[in-house]
Design a protein around this motif. Sequence first.
Motif, PDB file in Angstrom:
ATOM      1  N   ALA A 428       0.854  -1.186   0.000  1.00  0.00           N
ATOM      2  CA  ALA A 428       0.000   0.000   0.000  1.00  0.00           C
ATOM      3  C   ALA A 428       0.888   1.233   0.000  1.00  0.00           C
ATOM      4  O   ALA A 428       2.086   1.149   0.249  1.00  0.00           O
ATOM      5  CB  ALA A 428      -0.906  -0.007   1.227  1.00  0.00           C
ATOM      6  N   GLY A 429       0.291   2.393  -0.260  1.00  0.00           N
ATOM      7  CA  GLY A 429       1.050   3.630  -0.316  1.00  0.00           C
ATOM      8  C   GLY A 429       1.577   3.867  -1.718  1.00  0.00           C
ATOM      9  O   GLY A 429       1.146   3.212  -2.671  1.00  0.00           O
ATOM     10  N   ASP A 430       2.502   4.810  -1.817  1.00  0.00           N
ATOM     11  CA  ASP A 430       3.008   5.126  -3.142  1.00  0.00           C
ATOM     12  C   ASP A 430       4.471   5.559  -3.067  1.00  0.00           C
ATOM     13  O   ASP A 430       4.888   6.203  -2.121  1.00  0.00           O
ATOM     14  CB  ASP A 430       2.168   6.243  -3.776  1.00  0.00           C
ATOM     15  CG  ASP A 430       2.500   6.392  -5.242  1.00  0.00           C
ATOM     16  OD1 ASP A 430       2.554   5.349  -5.933  1.00  0.00           O
ATOM     17  OD2 ASP A 430       2.738   7.521  -5.692  1.00  0.00           O
ATOM     18  N   ILE A 431       5.217   5.162  -4.088  1.00  0.00           N
ATOM     19  CA  ILE A 431       6.594   5.609  -4.226  1.00  0.00           C
ATOM     20  C   ILE A 431       6.709   6.251  -5.601  1.00  0.00           C
ATOM     21  O   ILE A 431       6.234   5.671  -6.582  1.00  0.00           O
ATOM     22  CB  ILE A 431       7.588   4.431  -4.101  1.00  0.00           C
ATOM     23  CG1 ILE A 431       7.519   3.837  -2.695  1.00  0.00           C
ATOM     24  CG2 ILE A 431       9.010   4.887  -4.415  1.00  0.00           C
ATOM     25  CD1 ILE A 431       8.410   2.631  -2.489  1.00  0.00           C
ATOM     26  N   ALA A 432       7.265   7.448  -5.659  1.00  0.00           N
ATOM     27  CA  ALA A 432       7.444   8.086  -6.957  1.00  0.00           C
ATOM     28  C   ALA A 432       8.917   8.404  -7.155  1.00  0.00           C
ATOM     29  O   ALA A 432       9.593   8.878  -6.246  1.00  0.00           O
ATOM     30  CB  ALA A 432       6.607   9.360  -7.048  1.00  0.00           C
ATOM     31  N   VAL A 433       9.411   8.089  -8.341  1.00  0.00           N
ATOM     32  CA  VAL A 433      10.790   8.416  -8.691  1.00  0.00           C
ATOM     33  C   VAL A 433      10.733   9.507  -9.749  1.00  0.00           C
ATOM     34  O   VAL A 433      10.108   9.311 -10.797  1.00  0.00           O
ATOM     35  CB  VAL A 433      11.537   7.186  -9.226  1.00  0.00           C
ATOM     36  CG1 VAL A 433      12.949   7.555  -9.659  1.00  0.00           C
ATOM     37  CG2 VAL A 433      11.575   6.087  -8.185  1.00  0.00           C
ATOM     38  N   SER A 434      11.347  10.633  -9.462  1.00  0.00           N
ATOM     39  CA  SER A 434      11.309  11.804 -10.343  1.00  0.00           C
ATOM     40  C   SER A 434       9.867  12.122 -10.769  1.00  0.00           C
ATOM     41  O   SER A 434       9.598  12.397 -11.928  1.00  0.00           O
ATOM     42  CB  SER A 434      12.167  11.583 -11.577  1.00  0.00           C
ATOM     43  OG  SER A 434      13.475  11.273 -11.197  1.00  0.00           O
ATOM     44  N   GLY A 435       8.960  12.001  -9.820  1.00  0.00           N
ATOM     45  CA  GLY A 435       7.578  12.392 -10.095  1.00  0.00           C
ATOM     46  C   GLY A 435       6.726  11.300 -10.713  1.00  0.00           C
ATOM     47  O   GLY A 435       5.535  11.499 -10.929  1.00  0.00           O
ATOM     48  N   ARG A 436       7.312  10.129 -11.012  1.00  0.00           N
ATOM     49  CA  ARG A 436       6.496   9.078 -11.616  1.00  0.00           C
ATOM     50  C   ARG A 436       6.334   7.896 -10.674  1.00  0.00           C
ATOM     51  O   ARG A 436       7.311   7.384 -10.143  1.00  0.00           O
ATOM     52  CB  ARG A 436       7.107   8.643 -12.949  1.00  0.00           C
ATOM     53  CG  ARG A 436       6.927   9.744 -14.003  1.00  0.00           C
ATOM     54  CD  ARG A 436       7.729   9.472 -15.228  1.00  0.00           C
ATOM     55  NE  ARG A 436       7.298   8.254 -15.907  1.00  0.00           N
ATOM     56  CZ  ARG A 436       7.983   7.690 -16.892  1.00  0.00           C
ATOM     57  NH1 ARG A 436       9.119   8.218 -17.288  1.00  0.00           N
ATOM     58  NH2 ARG A 436       7.537   6.609 -17.466  1.00  0.00           N
ATOM     59  N   SER A 437       5.093   7.497 -10.485  1.00  0.00           N
ATOM     60  CA  SER A 437       4.792   6.442  -9.522  1.00  0.00           C
ATOM     61  C   SER A 437       5.350   5.104  -9.989  1.00  0.00           C
ATOM     62  O   SER A 437       5.305   4.769 -11.169  1.00  0.00           O
ATOM     63  CB  SER A 437       3.283   6.325  -9.344  1.00  0.00           C
ATOM     64  OG  SER A 437       2.991   5.174  -8.602  1.00  0.00           O
ATOM     65  N   THR A 438       5.880   4.343  -9.038  1.00  0.00           N
ATOM     66  CA  THR A 438       6.408   3.023  -9.398  1.00  0.00           C
ATOM     67  C   THR A 438       5.410   1.923  -9.061  1.00  0.00           C
ATOM     68  O   THR A 438       5.733   0.756  -9.184  1.00  0.00           O
ATOM     69  CB  THR A 438       7.707   2.716  -8.628  1.00  0.00           C
ATOM     70  OG1 THR A 438       7.384   2.589  -7.231  1.00  0.00           O
ATOM     71  CG2 THR A 438       8.740   3.794  -8.808  1.00  0.00           C
ATOM     72  N   ARG A 439       4.230   2.307  -8.595  1.00  0.00           N
ATOM     73  CA  ARG A 439       3.249   1.304  -8.166  1.00  0.00           C
ATOM     74  C   ARG A 439       3.056   0.223  -9.223  1.00  0.00           C
ATOM     75  O   ARG A 439       2.796   0.526 -10.381  1.00  0.00           O
ATOM     76  CB  ARG A 439       1.923   2.013  -7.894  1.00  0.00           C
ATOM     77  CG  ARG A 439       0.812   1.109  -7.488  1.00  0.00           C
ATOM     78  CD  ARG A 439      -0.378   1.965  -7.126  1.00  0.00           C
ATOM     79  NE  ARG A 439      -0.360   2.246  -5.690  1.00  0.00           N
ATOM     80  CZ  ARG A 439      -0.744   1.355  -4.767  1.00  0.00           C
ATOM     81  NH1 ARG A 439      -1.128   0.164  -5.119  1.00  0.00           N
ATOM     82  NH2 ARG A 439      -0.706   1.665  -3.501  1.00  0.00           N
ATOM     83  N   SER A 440       3.218  -0.995  -8.799  1.00  0.00           N
ATOM     84  CA  SER A 440       3.090  -2.208  -9.617  1.00  0.00           C
ATOM     85  C   SER A 440       3.977  -2.212 -10.869  1.00  0.00           C
ATOM     86  O   SER A 440       3.705  -2.922 -11.823  1.00  0.00           O
ATOM     87  CB  SER A 440       1.630  -2.491  -9.984  1.00  0.00           C
ATOM     88  OG  SER A 440       1.157  -1.543 -10.893  1.00  0.00           O
TER      89      SER A 440
END
Lengths: 620, 274
Positions: A428-440
């Motif tokens: 759950a939650g969210d991780i973004a690298v340089s503004g782009r989500s890495t979810r799934s």
Amino acid sequence: MDLAAWSPDTPRRLSVAKVLALTACGIGVILISSALLGVYDAQILSQAFFFAVVAIAVDLQWGYTGILSWGQSAFFGIGVYGVAIASAHYGGGAPIAILGATIAAALAAFVAGGAGWLSFWDGAPPFFVAIVTFAIPVVFTQVILSGGTYTGASSGLPFPTPNLAPWQWYRISGCLLVLVAIAAYVFTKSDAGRILVAIRENEDRCRYLGIRTARWKIGLMAACAVLSAVAGTLYAEYATVAATSYGDFVFGTELVIWTALGGRGTLIGPILGTIFINYISAVLGGSLPFLWLLIIGLIFVFVVIYLPSGFYPFLQQWASRRLPIPGRPFRGLLSSPQPEASGRPAGTDTRSLSPSLPAARGSMPRALAERAVVLHIREVQKSYGSLHVLRNISFDIHRGEVVGIVGPNGAGKTTLVRCISDGREYSAGDIAVSGRSTRSLSAQECVSLGVGRKFQTPSVFDALSVADCLHIARSFRKPPSLWRSGSHLALPLPALRIAELTGLFSQLHVPASHLAHGTKQALELAMVLALEPTILLLDEPTAGLTRAERTAVGSLLAVLAKEHNISVLLIEHDVDFVRTVCDRLVVLHMGEILLDGTVSDVVESEVVRSVYLGEAVGGT
Amino acid sequence: MLTHALDIVTSAGILYVVALGLLIIFGVLKIINLAHSAFLAIGGYVAVVATEFHVSLWYAIPIALIIGIVIGAILEATVLRPLYARPLDTILATWGISIVVVQLITLIFGRETQFAASPITGAISIGDITYSEYRIILLGLALVLGAIMVFLFQATELGLSARAVIMNEGLAQAMGINTRFVRFFTFCAGAALATMAGALITPLVSIEPNMGLPWLINAFMLVLVAGSSVISLGWATLGLGGAQVLVSTFINPIIGGLTIIVLSVLVLRARKTL
């Protein structure tokens, strides 16, 4: 990013002239020998040549890439029946046969691709593909047997064929074998071939270098299935009758045995193994069929246990020990290749190798708030059922910032790094690298967003040279060629710098397995930096290093962050190291963030002292 | 209806007996034993020899069991032990063993199909139908074997060691468990269960050197689906074996023969764990 490039004198490079000469030689041998052989020998060898083509397909998958395919026979069988059914039911003639062959090849590719898709999911054990491919010939045989008069069922399917003389078949099959062998040779020496070996050596590292390993393996299986099917279509014309034994399970296992005896991972070994065993089988098999198979079985068990690389590599080693080739220095089995004499390869542009950078970047007093957020973590959770390993993790990392994660064992540090490097890991939650989500997103997709992960223990490709390892790390930026071997290695400045500082340049042609522990770590770091990451994840970078090496790593990280603007997230236990290197610390405890602040905030914190650092802080 | 239900449960029982030896070897040793089919054939030919000497199958079964233990012991010491560090190569080596055994059988007994006398040829009446008594007995035997296995694993010290090895071999070794003995014992037991199963199925199948092959792949798939639990193997044989019976009965026996393979591969792909 600035790239510096040089052209190391790669010994593996193939010239067009050499390839053409080899092809001409091979075809010449076939044509000359066809005039000398008797009818019986020509017939036996023609069959052996067709089978050797399929053995090459097995070898490319198993020897080079580590995919043990028991079921290659099924694709050969699909080729045989494609031609047989087309010619028997839809009128003879070349166009119909070619149409049947094409359909068969497409079907083989489809089946192999499907088997690959079923076999290669993340975390699939390496033997699983052996089980799935084990099943393909079984399914093939059942389908043919249930086909009634359409497939000929158990009595076989005869069909009209062009009536060629044995020596003509010898030439056709021989030339096919030579062409396939040469093509396979060029392929294995190419950039793509190098990736296959890298997948065999260390698939996880490949994944975290952005290489879509499952796609590569599925593609290779499909291509090898087409190759086998094509061999089958021609063999059908030679055999004039289709039978299930050309695609059954026993033939599939025989192909693996011939490949293993000859020498998996060499091309010439499986070819010679197949030809030799088929020839002897034909000579001896008539009088003592079961005894001959028994002997093969015993030799096979012996080879698997005591000579796992097969006969050809064994004979090669034996020959090189007995007869040192004149003009070349004698090399014992255990001696490592000679490192290059000069520290730097010839023709290197020294300007681009020097660590100096445009002056504007040198002094940049930047307040954290002004800098861009590179890694944005919000309320990330990782659970296994009701067990929460990470809870409510939120923090940001800015451009050029060095952040340390500290915490007692079991706090979730490595899990967090895994979640950042593979978007399918967090629940759950969210991780973004340089503004782009890495979810799934897969690990490979995270790499393309700019995540570079270095494992705790050095993870490189042992069988490949240092230069090859670096080549592989660059391959996700530029699709590798299927026939050309790149002699031009372009590295981004940070990677180049590591390579230069740690002396990797003087060992470019040394196999990675021969490197010292510290140098291996440096090689892996250079490989990760070759990905041009915006965020670098390091799991205990100083573990197992000497004090001097630690200091070197520390200053290296500072250079990466301050000069190259790479953000660094590192797990570390060494408080002294953390204190000198990190801008900020995140303290994890029981899967939650206990504190997020500057190094002095953390070191002075009573809470942290009580749960983790304890008396250690007072001691330092 | 009742016939179909009996077909399903007895087929599951037979598959269970055949796959059990493979399961414990895969579960504890983590290796794929392709020699399983050859072990089944050895058991089958023990029954053939027993018939020739007019000995009942009931006596052939313990003999098959003992032969299995001896063969397992020899092979574990000579072939498998050097290969534990290379698990993928054990697939090759056990297939090599299988070739050697099958060719030896062929050299001794010939290739042609042989028959073994069934100790029970009668049928029993259940409700208004009659059903093969031997199949019912095999089902009972499968349940007994399963119970013995559960007991061995759960209630004995050796079973505890075996479970420790299944979960974490390195740790088990560090705790002083003799993993070498656990492996040796497991391989012997797996081989013995296979030869016994080979003798047990002789009244139902024709006996020839390659008789084990059709069972091998099905047994494998069931074991992969079941993991390393003797109880899950029961559910797997019931579910997948049942599907096989239904497909063979209502659609086509040839497609039925592929049911277990195809369904298992799909289940494994969807589940994404082994």
